[in-house]
Design a protein around this motif. Structure first.
Motif, PDB file in Angstrom:
ATOM      1  N   PRO A 202      13.841  -4.184  21.536  1.00  0.00           N
ATOM      2  CA  PRO A 202      14.427  -3.977  20.208  1.00  0.00           C
ATOM      3  C   PRO A 202      13.876  -4.934  19.153  1.00  0.00           C
ATOM      4  O   PRO A 202      13.668  -4.545  17.996  1.00  0.00           O
ATOM      5  N   ASP A 203      13.610  -6.170  19.542  1.00  0.00           N
ATOM      6  CA  ASP A 203      13.128  -7.143  18.556  1.00  0.00           C
ATOM      7  C   ASP A 203      11.715  -6.814  18.086  1.00  0.00           C
ATOM      8  O   ASP A 203      11.404  -6.895  16.892  1.00  0.00           O
ATOM      9  N   THR A 204      10.835  -6.442  19.011  1.00  0.00           N
ATOM     10  CA  THR A 204       9.473  -6.112  18.595  1.00  0.00           C
ATOM     11  C   THR A 204       9.433  -4.790  17.834  1.00  0.00           C
ATOM     12  O   THR A 204       8.587  -4.615  16.949  1.00  0.00           O
ATOM     13  N   ALA A 205      10.354  -3.897  18.126  1.00  0.00           N
ATOM     14  CA  ALA A 205      10.437  -2.663  17.333  1.00  0.00           C
ATOM     15  C   ALA A 205      10.792  -2.981  15.884  1.00  0.00           C
ATOM     16  O   ALA A 205      10.247  -2.375  14.948  1.00  0.00           O
ATOM     17  N   LEU A 206      11.707  -3.937  15.689  1.00  0.00           N
ATOM     18  CA  LEU A 206      12.057  -4.372  14.336  1.00  0.00           C
ATOM     19  C   LEU A 206      10.839  -4.946  13.620  1.00  0.00           C
ATOM     20  O   LEU A 206      10.539  -4.586  12.472  1.00  0.00           O
ATOM     21  N   LEU A 207      10.146  -5.848  14.288  1.00  0.00           N
ATOM     22  CA  LEU A 207       8.998  -6.510  13.667  1.00  0.00           C
ATOM     23  C   LEU A 207       7.896  -5.519  13.337  1.00  0.00           C
ATOM     24  O   LEU A 207       7.304  -5.571  12.244  1.00  0.00           O
ATOM     25  N   GLN A 208       7.609  -4.625  14.252  1.00  0.00           N
ATOM     26  CA  GLN A 208       6.602  -3.603  13.993  1.00  0.00           C
ATOM     27  C   GLN A 208       7.029  -2.706  12.831  1.00  0.00           C
ATOM     28  O   GLN A 208       6.217  -2.325  11.980  1.00  0.00           O
ATOM     29  N   GLY A 209       8.325  -2.429  12.762  1.00  0.00           N
ATOM     30  CA  GLY A 209       8.853  -1.622  11.665  1.00  0.00           C
ATOM     31  C   GLY A 209       8.686  -2.300  10.314  1.00  0.00           C
ATOM     32  O   GLY A 209       8.375  -1.649   9.310  1.00  0.00           O
ATOM     33  N   TYR A 210       8.874  -3.630  10.284  1.00  0.00           N
ATOM     34  CA  TYR A 210       8.689  -4.356   9.015  1.00  0.00           C
ATOM     35  C   TYR A 210       7.237  -4.269   8.556  1.00  0.00           C
ATOM     36  O   TYR A 210       6.958  -4.185   7.356  1.00  0.00           O
ATOM     37  N   ALA A 211       6.300  -4.319   9.495  1.00  0.00           N
ATOM     38  CA  ALA A 211       4.890  -4.194   9.135  1.00  0.00           C
ATOM     39  C   ALA A 211       4.647  -2.873   8.409  1.00  0.00           C
ATOM     40  O   ALA A 211       4.025  -2.836   7.337  1.00  0.00           O
ATOM     41  N   CYS A 212       5.173  -1.798   8.977  1.00  0.00           N
ATOM     42  CA  CYS A 212       5.005  -0.470   8.369  1.00  0.00           C
ATOM     43  C   CYS A 212       5.731  -0.363   7.040  1.00  0.00           C
ATOM     44  O   CYS A 212       5.159   0.075   6.028  1.00  0.00           O
ATOM     45  N   THR A 213       6.991  -0.765   7.020  1.00  0.00           N
ATOM     46  CA  THR A 213       7.829  -0.582   5.836  1.00  0.00           C
ATOM     47  C   THR A 213       7.317  -1.378   4.644  1.00  0.00           C
ATOM     48  O   THR A 213       7.329  -0.900   3.506  1.00  0.00           O
ATOM     49  N   HIS A 214       6.853  -2.592   4.909  1.00  0.00           N
ATOM     50  CA  HIS A 214       6.507  -3.505   3.813  1.00  0.00           C
ATOM     51  C   HIS A 214       5.003  -3.733   3.673  1.00  0.00           C
ATOM     52  O   HIS A 214       4.579  -4.554   2.845  1.00  0.00           O
ATOM     53  N   SER A 215       4.207  -3.034   4.482  1.00  0.00           N
ATOM     54  CA  SER A 215       2.743  -3.166   4.407  1.00  0.00           C
ATOM     55  C   SER A 215       2.302  -4.627   4.469  1.00  0.00           C
ATOM     56  O   SER A 215       1.521  -5.107   3.638  1.00  0.00           O
ATOM     57  N   MET A 216       2.842  -5.346   5.447  1.00  0.00           N
ATOM     58  CA  MET A 216       2.413  -6.728   5.671  1.00  0.00           C
ATOM     59  C   MET A 216       2.172  -6.929   7.162  1.00  0.00           C
ATOM     60  O   MET A 216       2.865  -6.350   7.999  1.00  0.00           O
ATOM     61  N   ALA A 217       1.149  -7.698   7.485  1.00  0.00           N
ATOM     62  CA  ALA A 217       0.924  -8.043   8.888  1.00  0.00           C
ATOM     63  C   ALA A 217       2.107  -8.876   9.385  1.00  0.00           C
ATOM     64  O   ALA A 217       2.780  -9.548   8.597  1.00  0.00           O
ATOM     65  N   VAL A 218       2.363  -8.811  10.682  1.00  0.00           N
ATOM     66  CA  VAL A 218       3.491  -9.542  11.274  1.00  0.00           C
ATOM     67  C   VAL A 218       3.001 -10.286  12.516  1.00  0.00           C
ATOM     68  O   VAL A 218       2.332  -9.703  13.375  1.00  0.00           O
ATOM     69  N   LEU A 219       3.333 -11.574  12.582  1.00  0.00           N
ATOM     70  CA  LEU A 219       2.990 -12.421  13.728  1.00  0.00           C
ATOM     71  C   LEU A 219       4.270 -12.901  14.386  1.00  0.00           C
ATOM     72  O   LEU A 219       5.187 -13.341  13.696  1.00  0.00           O
ATOM     73  N   MET A 220       4.316 -12.831  15.710  1.00  0.00           N
ATOM     74  CA  MET A 220       5.485 -13.291  16.464  1.00  0.00           C
ATOM     75  C   MET A 220       5.015 -14.243  17.564  1.00  0.00           C
ATOM     76  O   MET A 220       4.279 -13.851  18.476  1.00  0.00           O
ATOM     77  N   ALA A 221       5.412 -15.525  17.443  1.00  0.00           N
ATOM     78  CA  ALA A 221       5.056 -16.550  18.429  1.00  0.00           C
ATOM     79  C   ALA A 221       6.275 -16.845  19.290  1.00  0.00           C
ATOM     80  O   ALA A 221       7.254 -17.435  18.832  1.00  0.00           O
ATOM     81  N   ASN A 222       6.212 -16.430  20.549  1.00  0.00           N
ATOM     82  CA  ASN A 222       7.325 -16.610  21.483  1.00  0.00           C
ATOM     83  C   ASN A 222       7.016 -17.754  22.446  1.00  0.00           C
ATOM     84  O   ASN A 222       5.857 -18.117  22.661  1.00  0.00           O
ATOM     85  N   HIS A 223       8.055 -18.338  23.024  1.00  0.00           N
ATOM     86  CA  HIS A 223       7.871 -19.386  24.025  1.00  0.00           C
ATOM     87  C   HIS A 223       7.098 -18.837  25.232  1.00  0.00           C
ATOM     88  O   HIS A 223       7.239 -17.671  25.599  1.00  0.00           O
ATOM     89  N   GLY A 224       6.321 -19.732  25.845  1.00  0.00           N
ATOM     90  CA  GLY A 224       5.526 -19.329  27.001  1.00  0.00           C
ATOM     91  C   GLY A 224       6.240 -19.462  28.329  1.00  0.00           C
ATOM     92  O   GLY A 224       5.705 -19.064  29.366  1.00  0.00           O
ATOM     93  N   GLY A 225       7.447 -20.021  28.308  1.00  0.00           N
ATOM     94  CA  GLY A 225       8.192 -20.194  29.549  1.00  0.00           C
ATOM     95  C   GLY A 225       9.655 -20.428  29.267  1.00  0.00           C
ATOM     96  O   GLY A 225      10.105 -20.353  28.118  1.00  0.00           O
ATOM     97  N   ALA A 226      10.404 -20.733  30.303  1.00  0.00           N
ATOM     98  CA  ALA A 226      11.844 -20.951  30.166  1.00  0.00           C
ATOM     99  C   ALA A 226      12.119 -22.169  29.289  1.00  0.00           C
ATOM    100  O   ALA A 226      11.378 -23.153  29.306  1.00  0.00           O
ATOM    101  N   THR A 227      13.194 -22.078  28.506  1.00  0.00           N
ATOM    102  CA  THR A 227      13.586 -23.198  27.653  1.00  0.00           C
ATOM    103  C   THR A 227      15.072 -23.103  27.344  1.00  0.00           C
ATOM    104  O   THR A 227      15.591 -22.018  27.071  1.00  0.00           O
ATOM    105  N   GLY A 228      15.757 -24.239  27.456  1.00  0.00           N
ATOM    106  CA  GLY A 228      17.176 -24.280  27.114  1.00  0.00           C
ATOM    107  C   GLY A 228      18.041 -23.342  27.931  1.00  0.00           C
ATOM    108  O   GLY A 228      19.090 -22.890  27.472  1.00  0.00           O
ATOM    109  N   GLY A 229      17.621 -23.043  29.155  1.00  0.00           N
ATOM    110  CA  GLY A 229      18.389 -22.132  30.003  1.00  0.00           C
ATOM    111  C   GLY A 229      18.084 -20.665  29.789  1.00  0.00           C
ATOM    112  O   GLY A 229      18.695 -19.794  30.411  1.00  0.00           O
ATOM    113  N   TRP A 230      17.138 -20.370  28.912  1.00  0.00           N
ATOM    114  CA  TRP A 230      16.749 -18.978  28.632  1.00  0.00           C
ATOM    115  C   TRP A 230      15.353 -18.716  29.186  1.00  0.00           C
ATOM    116  O   TRP A 230      14.458 -19.548  29.058  1.00  0.00           O
TER     117      TRP A 230
END
Length: 252
Positions: free
Chosen positions: A178-206
């Protein structure tokens, strides 16, 4: 169309260990410089890990001396780097989730997360956002994780003329689709590139899902990491359009 090279630093944070995380950030910045990256974006709270219980103890002023070596390194290698850190704007102010812009020119920009995820209010207060930044001829608007769950946040970025919407995040497997669908949707809707930097491993219990990604302004996926791990997700734009690359980042 001018050339542009951007990257998501999919780093693994060591809980509460600022010195060790700074060393890893420098390694990412060095690799980014070797790849010709102009803007490098790290995950949410990358310098400490997503450690809500440690945030008050670890929080610093954005211009604190402890981060000067990292600022100096960004200038030395010529890579504007957006790093995650708990911050206080004064000694008695609340703790904010900060994204600090360490400029290739030695400047310091401050963005603070505006929209908290449920549960974050026990450790953090909502921030005020921050200014856009210029990378060459492109305008970049920043976001931190739950910010982008509010459509108004991306819309405001577009109104500010953003060519790129860049988010440092912590996204788990359950939230990834769902989150990447939102981000991809913003790219289309607003004609702007979108970058998403996620953690590479577990952090804070997540358990982070990794799979950091960059989309073009038409919503096309340029490049995404295949999973977790210390990786750099690079996107290059020239007259022929965008090309993506995944670069492994090993300890120096």
């Amino acid at each position: 169309m001018t050339t542009l090279t951007i990257a998501a630093a999919q780093s693994i944070s060591i809980a509460g260990d600022l010195a060790a995380n700074m060393a890893w950030h420098q390694r990412f910045m060095q690799v980014a410089a070797e790849q010709g990256v102009q803007l490098l974006v790290f995950p949410e709270l990358s310098l400490t890990g997503y450690e809500r219980g440690l945030a008050a103890e670890l929080a610093i002023a954005p211009g604190a001396d402890v981060l000067q070596p990292l600022r100096d390194f960004a200038r030395e290698v010529g890579v504007t780097s957006v790093v995650g850190m708990p911050i206080r704007l004064s000694d008695d102010s609340p703790v904010l989730i900060g994204a600090l812009v360490l400029g290739a020119d030695g400047s310091l920009g401050v963005y603070s997360k505006q929209h908290l995820h449920p549960g974050e209010e026990v450790a953090f207060a909502p921030g005020a956002g921050g200014s856009t930044l210029k990378i060459g001829s492109d305008t970049v608007a920043l976001a931190v994780c739950a910010d982008f769950s509010h459509a108004s946040h991306a819309a405001a970025a577009a109104l500010q003329g953003a060519d790129l919407y860049a988010a440092g995040v912590l996204i788990t497997e359950n939230g990834y689709a769902p989150d990447t669908a939102l981000l991809q949707g913003y790219a289309c809707t607003h004609s702007m590139a979108v970058l998403m930097a996620n953690h590479g491993g577990a952090t804070g219990g997540w358990e982070s899902a990794g799979r950091s990604a960059i989309w073009a302004a038409d919503g096309m996926l340029i490049v995404a990491a295949p999973g977790t791990g210390n990786l750099m997700v690079v996107a290059r734009r020239n007259a022929d359009g965008w090309k993506g690359q995944i670069v492994a980042v090993a300890e120096a």
